[in-house]
Enzyme design. Sequence first.
Site, PDB file in Angstrom:
ATOM      1  N   HIS A   1       1.886   5.028   6.685  1.00 21.68           N
ATOM      2  CA  HIS A   1       1.485   5.602   5.407  1.00 21.68           C
ATOM      3  C   HIS A   1       1.674   7.113   5.413  1.00 21.68           C
ATOM      4  CE1 HIS A   1      -0.721   1.712   5.552  1.00 21.68           C
ATOM      5  NE2 HIS A   1      -0.317   1.668   4.293  1.00 21.68           N
TER       6      HIS A   1
ATOM      7  N   SER B   1       0.814  -1.215   0.000  1.00 24.49           N
ATOM      8  CA  SER B   1       0.000   0.000   0.000  1.00 24.49           C
ATOM      9  C   SER B   1       0.852   1.273   0.000  1.00 24.49           C
ATOM     10  CB  SER B   1      -0.940   0.012   1.205  1.00 24.49           C
ATOM     11  OG  SER B   1      -0.217  -0.191   2.414  1.00 24.49           O
TER      12      SER B   1
ATOM     13  N   ASP C   1      -1.660   6.294  12.427  1.00 23.16           N
ATOM     14  CA  ASP C   1      -0.922   5.579  11.380  1.00 23.16           C
ATOM     15  C   ASP C   1       0.378   6.328  11.093  1.00 23.16           C
ATOM     16  OD1 ASP C   1       0.081   4.396   9.094  1.00 23.16           O
ATOM     17  OD2 ASP C   1      -1.814   4.405   7.997  1.00 23.16           O
TER      18      ASP C   1
END
Length: 407
Positions: A387, A143, A384
């Site tokens: 990312h 990702s 997070d």
Amino acid sequence: MSIQTSTDSRIIQSIFRVVLVSLLVLGSARWILDELKSNESLIFQLYGFRQKEAVFVNKEDHLDESCNVFEGEWVWDNVSYPLYTEKSCPYLVKQTTCQRNGRPDSDYQNWRWKPSSCDLPRFDALKLLDVLRNKRLMFIGDSVQRSTFESMVCMVQSVIPDNKKSFHRIPPMKIFKAKEYNVSIEYYWAPFIVESISDHATNHTVHKRLVNLDAIEKHSKSWECVDVLIFESYVWWMHQPKINVTFGDTSEVREYNVTTAYRMALETWAKWVETKINPVKQRVFFTSMSPTHLWSWEWNPGSDGTCYNELYPIDKRSYWGTGSNQEIMKIVGDVLSMVGENVTFLNITQLSEYRKDGHTTLYGERRGKLLTKEQRADPKNYGDCIHWCLPGVPDTWNEILYAYLLA
């Protein structure tokens, strides 16, 4: 005498017809060529296509071979950056649109990477499209790599008219096309590069990992005809120090140290590169690990937070966090030495280590959904720090890739 005169007349008429036809053919050919050279061409107007003029790459666009673009510093630049906005790019997923998801600050978008001994060429979407004309460029990985793909699409798409571009999701791929250039920018989901039980584009979890260390054919058949390939694989390996794998007999599952398994998987990939890639026609890049910023005590001793609410890059020279595994870096170096000049190493780890401010934290997605009010109240457990927001750090990775492609 009359017979001779009649014969001569027929010969002259035949020659005249041949000359006339030749002149008509040559004239038509010249007209068609002139039309094809013109953007106002009646041919292109009739068939709905307009040729794009070549954009020349200048000497100033080329990097000095002696310059190490991966050593440098982040400098404030709110004039030239960001290169695009969330609003200007319809192809961003919710996981990366931090502003839209409520992040109150935006300074993370305004930092420019400045190499110590040179300048990166200013990104020019038209030049990139011209360099990639009639080619495919593909990002392969997890990702984080998907965000890099979306970044590249956003950096390019604004110069293309709406009716001359397309975007398709064909799992495990996403495909953006610039029709006038016959350019395709693509993403392929393969978090371990080799085959695994996590290869479904949407139905996967990092908590259940089983990797087939010597199997790559299921993926690689989609890579073999691609002109430019950019590989990345790291985060999914690091969930636990041990990982379930198979090697040879797929019915015999073993538990390996992650570093051992990573080396074996990368060696499988390297063998594929050596046997299947034509370095004359194809270019292959491998991107180093994207760093994490999970514990604030690493850059701010005595603190007990995460990357949440961090507003500025780390200003400590050569900072290296524990989230970036040095042994994995060594393995990458060892394996890339096997393939030599056939693969270009994009060593983005150190420059990205400084960017504790660039992560999505509470302003991304978790399991496909935006965080709830209760989850946002608990940044230590729900933030997070893996990312990245877009626009943001992955844009710089693509600027570096762009510099290599121009060369």
